[in-house]
Design a protein around this motif. Structure first.
Motif, PDB file in Angstrom:
ATOM      1  N   MET A 293      88.092  72.813  14.928  1.00 53.39           N
ATOM      2  CA  MET A 293      88.319  72.637  16.365  1.00 53.39           C
ATOM      3  C   MET A 293      89.327  71.524  16.623  1.00 53.39           C
ATOM      4  O   MET A 293      89.669  70.760  15.723  1.00 53.39           O
ATOM      5  CB  MET A 293      86.989  72.301  17.051  1.00 53.39           C
ATOM      6  N   LYS A 294      89.754  71.463  17.867  1.00 50.76           N
ATOM      7  CA  LYS A 294      90.604  70.349  18.289  1.00 50.76           C
ATOM      8  C   LYS A 294      89.696  69.312  18.936  1.00 50.76           C
ATOM      9  O   LYS A 294      89.026  69.612  19.935  1.00 50.76           O
ATOM     10  CB  LYS A 294      91.674  70.815  19.275  1.00 50.76           C
ATOM     11  N   GLY A 295      89.671  68.114  18.352  1.00 47.79           N
ATOM     12  CA  GLY A 295      88.766  67.072  18.813  1.00 47.79           C
ATOM     13  C   GLY A 295      87.443  67.151  18.075  1.00 47.79           C
ATOM     14  O   GLY A 295      87.337  67.806  17.031  1.00 47.79           O
TER      15      GLY A 295
ATOM     16  N   GLU B  35      89.144  68.270  22.423  1.00 45.11           N
ATOM     17  CA  GLU B  35      90.459  67.985  23.006  1.00 45.11           C
ATOM     18  C   GLU B  35      91.171  69.262  23.436  1.00 45.11           C
ATOM     19  O   GLU B  35      92.392  69.276  23.598  1.00 45.11           O
ATOM     20  CB  GLU B  35      91.299  67.160  22.018  1.00 45.11           C
ATOM     21  N   CYS B  36      90.407  70.320  23.621  1.00 45.55           N
ATOM     22  CA  CYS B  36      90.947  71.574  24.137  1.00 45.55           C
ATOM     23  C   CYS B  36      89.764  72.339  24.742  1.00 45.55           C
ATOM     24  O   CYS B  36      88.656  72.302  24.195  1.00 45.55           O
ATOM     25  CB  CYS B  36      91.585  72.365  22.996  1.00 45.55           C
ATOM     26  N   GLY B  37      90.008  72.997  25.842  1.00 40.71           N
ATOM     27  CA  GLY B  37      88.929  73.710  26.525  1.00 40.71           C
ATOM     28  C   GLY B  37      88.309  74.808  25.671  1.00 40.71           C
ATOM     29  O   GLY B  37      87.101  75.040  25.719  1.00 40.71           O
ATOM     30  N   PHE B  38      89.140  75.482  24.861  1.00 43.48           N
ATOM     31  CA  PHE B  38      88.613  76.551  24.007  1.00 43.48           C
ATOM     32  C   PHE B  38      87.654  75.968  22.961  1.00 43.48           C
ATOM     33  O   PHE B  38      86.593  76.529  22.685  1.00 43.48           O
ATOM     34  CB  PHE B  38      89.749  77.310  23.322  1.00 43.48           C
ATOM     35  N   SER B  39      88.065  74.836  22.375  1.00 46.56           N
ATOM     36  CA  SER B  39      87.191  74.186  21.390  1.00 46.56           C
ATOM     37  C   SER B  39      85.906  73.712  22.062  1.00 46.56           C
ATOM     38  O   SER B  39      84.809  73.848  21.503  1.00 46.56           O
ATOM     39  CB  SER B  39      87.908  72.989  20.746  1.00 46.56           C
TER      40      SER B  39
ATOM     41  N   ILE C 109      94.946  71.349   7.080  1.00 45.52           N
ATOM     42  CA  ILE C 109      94.048  72.427   7.496  1.00 45.52           C
ATOM     43  C   ILE C 109      94.604  73.104   8.748  1.00 45.52           C
ATOM     44  O   ILE C 109      94.574  74.334   8.874  1.00 45.52           O
ATOM     45  CB  ILE C 109      92.625  71.884   7.709  1.00 45.52           C
ATOM     46  N   TYR C 110      95.145  72.318   9.655  1.00 46.69           N
ATOM     47  CA  TYR C 110      95.757  72.879  10.867  1.00 46.69           C
ATOM     48  C   TYR C 110      96.825  73.901  10.469  1.00 46.69           C
ATOM     49  O   TYR C 110      96.910  75.002  11.020  1.00 46.69           O
ATOM     50  CB  TYR C 110      96.370  71.734  11.678  1.00 46.69           C
ATOM     51  N   GLU C 111      97.603  73.529   9.465  1.00 48.33           N
ATOM     52  CA  GLU C 111      98.705  74.416   9.078  1.00 48.33           C
ATOM     53  C   GLU C 111      98.222  75.662   8.323  1.00 48.33           C
ATOM     54  O   GLU C 111      98.705  76.770   8.575  1.00 48.33           O
ATOM     55  CB  GLU C 111      99.691  73.633   8.197  1.00 48.33           C
TER      56      GLU C 111
ATOM     57  N   PRO D 131      95.000  83.493  14.367  1.00 45.35           N
ATOM     58  CA  PRO D 131      96.097  82.579  14.691  1.00 45.35           C
ATOM     59  C   PRO D 131      95.757  81.326  15.490  1.00 45.35           C
ATOM     60  O   PRO D 131      96.563  80.401  15.544  1.00 45.35           O
ATOM     61  CB  PRO D 131      97.040  83.474  15.523  1.00 45.35           C
ATOM     62  N   THR D 132      94.597  81.306  16.155  1.00 46.50           N
ATOM     63  CA  THR D 132      94.355  80.215  17.106  1.00 46.50           C
ATOM     64  C   THR D 132      93.135  79.374  16.711  1.00 46.50           C
ATOM     65  O   THR D 132      92.370  79.721  15.813  1.00 46.50           O
ATOM     66  CB  THR D 132      94.138  80.787  18.529  1.00 46.50           C
ATOM     67  N   PHE D 133      92.978  78.281  17.446  1.00 46.36           N
ATOM     68  CA  PHE D 133      91.832  77.382  17.289  1.00 46.36           C
ATOM     69  C   PHE D 133      91.061  77.374  18.601  1.00 46.36           C
ATOM     70  O   PHE D 133      91.692  77.494  19.652  1.00 46.36           O
ATOM     71  CB  PHE D 133      92.322  75.965  16.948  1.00 46.36           C
ATOM     72  N   PRO D 134      89.754  77.258  18.576  1.00 45.25           N
ATOM     73  CA  PRO D 134      88.895  76.976  17.436  1.00 45.25           C
ATOM     74  C   PRO D 134      88.692  78.206  16.564  1.00 45.25           C
ATOM     75  O   PRO D 134      89.012  79.332  16.964  1.00 45.25           O
ATOM     76  CB  PRO D 134      87.576  76.591  18.107  1.00 45.25           C
ATOM     77  N   GLN D 135      88.119  77.959  15.371  1.00 48.63           N
ATOM     78  CA  GLN D 135      87.685  79.047  14.493  1.00 48.63           C
ATOM     79  C   GLN D 135      86.282  78.715  14.005  1.00 48.63           C
ATOM     80  O   GLN D 135      86.044  77.617  13.486  1.00 48.63           O
ATOM     81  CB  GLN D 135      88.637  79.189  13.304  1.00 48.63           C
TER      82      GLN D 135
ATOM     83  N   GLY E  22      85.140  84.081  14.717  1.00 50.03           N
ATOM     84  CA  GLY E  22      86.249  84.175  15.661  1.00 50.03           C
ATOM     85  C   GLY E  22      86.397  82.892  16.458  1.00 50.03           C
ATOM     86  O   GLY E  22      85.926  81.831  16.048  1.00 50.03           O
ATOM     87  N   GLY E  23      87.035  83.024  17.604  1.00 49.68           N
ATOM     88  CA  GLY E  23      87.286  81.873  18.466  1.00 49.68           C
ATOM     89  C   GLY E  23      86.272  81.792  19.587  1.00 49.68           C
ATOM     90  O   GLY E  23      85.194  82.400  19.524  1.00 49.68           O
ATOM     91  N   SER E  24      86.642  81.079  20.628  1.00 55.83           N
ATOM     92  CA  SER E  24      85.658  80.773  21.668  1.00 55.83           C
ATOM     93  C   SER E  24      85.223  82.011  22.450  1.00 55.83           C
ATOM     94  O   SER E  24      84.045  82.141  22.810  1.00 55.83           O
ATOM     95  CB  SER E  24      86.219  79.724  22.624  1.00 55.83           C
ATOM     96  N   ASP E  25      86.140  82.947  22.676  1.00 54.67           N
ATOM     97  CA  ASP E  25      85.759  84.142  23.442  1.00 54.67           C
ATOM     98  C   ASP E  25      84.734  84.970  22.675  1.00 54.67           C
ATOM     99  O   ASP E  25      83.756  85.463  23.244  1.00 54.67           O
ATOM    100  CB  ASP E  25      86.990  85.019  23.732  1.00 54.67           C
ATOM    101  N   ILE E  26      84.973  85.115  21.375  1.00 59.38           N
ATOM    102  CA  ILE E  26      84.057  85.926  20.556  1.00 59.38           C
ATOM    103  C   ILE E  26      82.707  85.223  20.426  1.00 59.38           C
ATOM    104  O   ILE E  26      81.649  85.860  20.525  1.00 59.38           O
ATOM    105  CB  ILE E  26      84.691  86.199  19.169  1.00 59.38           C
TER     106      ILE E  26
HETATM  107  N1  LIG Z   1      91.192  83.542  22.811  1.00 55.01           N
HETATM  108  C1  LIG Z   1      91.196  82.351  21.994  1.00 55.01           C
HETATM  109  C2  LIG Z   1      92.061  81.321  22.652  1.00 55.01           C
HETATM  110  C3  LIG Z   1      92.273  80.097  21.783  1.00 55.01           C
HETATM  111  C4  LIG Z   1      93.639  79.537  21.999  1.00 55.01           C
HETATM  112  O1  LIG Z   1      94.481  80.123  22.711  1.00 55.01           O
HETATM  113  N2  LIG Z   1      93.929  78.388  21.369  1.00 55.01           N
HETATM  114  C5  LIG Z   1      95.244  77.811  21.461  1.00 55.01           C
HETATM  115  C6  LIG Z   1      95.164  76.466  22.198  1.00 55.01           C
HETATM  116  S1  LIG Z   1      94.038  75.316  21.476  1.00 55.01           S
HETATM  117  C7  LIG Z   1      95.827  77.618  20.071  1.00 55.01           C
HETATM  118  O2  LIG Z   1      95.116  77.542  19.080  1.00 55.01           O
HETATM  119  N3  LIG Z   1      97.162  77.579  19.997  1.00 55.01           N
HETATM  120  C8  LIG Z   1      97.837  77.418  18.730  1.00 55.01           C
HETATM  121  C9  LIG Z   1      97.892  75.995  18.301  1.00 55.01           C
HETATM  122  O3  LIG Z   1      97.477  75.110  19.031  1.00 55.01           O
HETATM  123  O4  LIG Z   1      98.346  75.762  17.181  1.00 55.01           O
HETATM  124  C10 LIG Z   1      89.747  81.904  21.811  1.00 55.01           C
HETATM  125  O5  LIG Z   1      88.897  82.574  22.334  1.00 55.01           O
HETATM  126  O6  LIG Z   1      89.457  80.921  21.138  1.00 55.01           O
END
Ligand SMILES: N[C@@H](CCC(=O)N[C@@H](CS)C(=O)NCC(=O)O)C(=O)O
Length: 135
Positions: free
Chosen positions: A23-25, A31-35, A60-62, A71-75, A84-88
């Motif tokens: 996650m971010k933070g 530090e991100c709403g999704f996280s 790890i980010y990379e 492709p995105t965070f959180p995971q 998956g991420g936050s939606d899943i």
């Molecule tokens: N649908 C995704 C949205 C997550 C998302 O868009 N995360 C963005 C913002 S934190 C992200 O990882 N962007 C690529 C990055 O920051 O490297 C979920 O449910 O987690």
């Protein structure tokens, strides 16, 4: 750190920790709403989980998106598999499937009983439930 070493480290983390969030933070200061959303659902289950703050772990980010093909965070990983991420995570929590998966891991002895109650709880986790991992 080399890419192979980082990928090995991620594999080790998701294997050794039945529930992992990248996650971010931090769980207490996302530090991100999704996280924040994903970690909120994990806390609601009451189970122990480990986390990596990818903003403090550049390798790890990379390399995590390459490892997970996501492709995105959180995971979030459960039992070594990407959920998956936050939606899943939100969908699985609302359907009860996340709790079912976690309860199965508890039953298999791969995850401690949630500390806040004898069953998967809807109460927030305490700081005792959190394990910070860094690279
Ligand atoms: N649908 C995704 C949205 C997550 C998302 O868009 N995360 C963005 C913002 S934190 C992200 O990882 N962007 C690529 C990055 O920051 O490297 C979920 O449910 O987690």
């Amino acid at each position: 750190m080399s890419s192979n070493k980082t990928l090995d480290k991620i594999q080790q983390q998701v294997t050794e920790n039945a529930v992992m969030i990248y996650m971010k933070g931090t769980p207490d200061a996302p530090e991100c709403g999704f996280s924040g959303k994903a970690v909120g659902y994990l806390k609601k289950t009451g189970v122990e989980f480990a986390y990596v703050n990818v903003l403090k772990s550049p390798f790890i980010y990379e390399y995590l998106p390459r490892f997970s093909q996501f492709p995105t965070f959180p995971q979030v990983f459960v039992g070594g598999e990407l959920v998956g991420g936050s939606d899943i995570v939100e969908e699985l929590y609302n359907s009860g499937e996340l709790q079912t998966q976690l309860a199965a891991l508890v039953k298999q002895g791969k995850l401690p009983e949630p500390s806040v109650s004898a069953t998967i709880s809807s109460e927030p986790a305490t700081a005792d439930n959190l394990v910070q991992l860094t690279l």
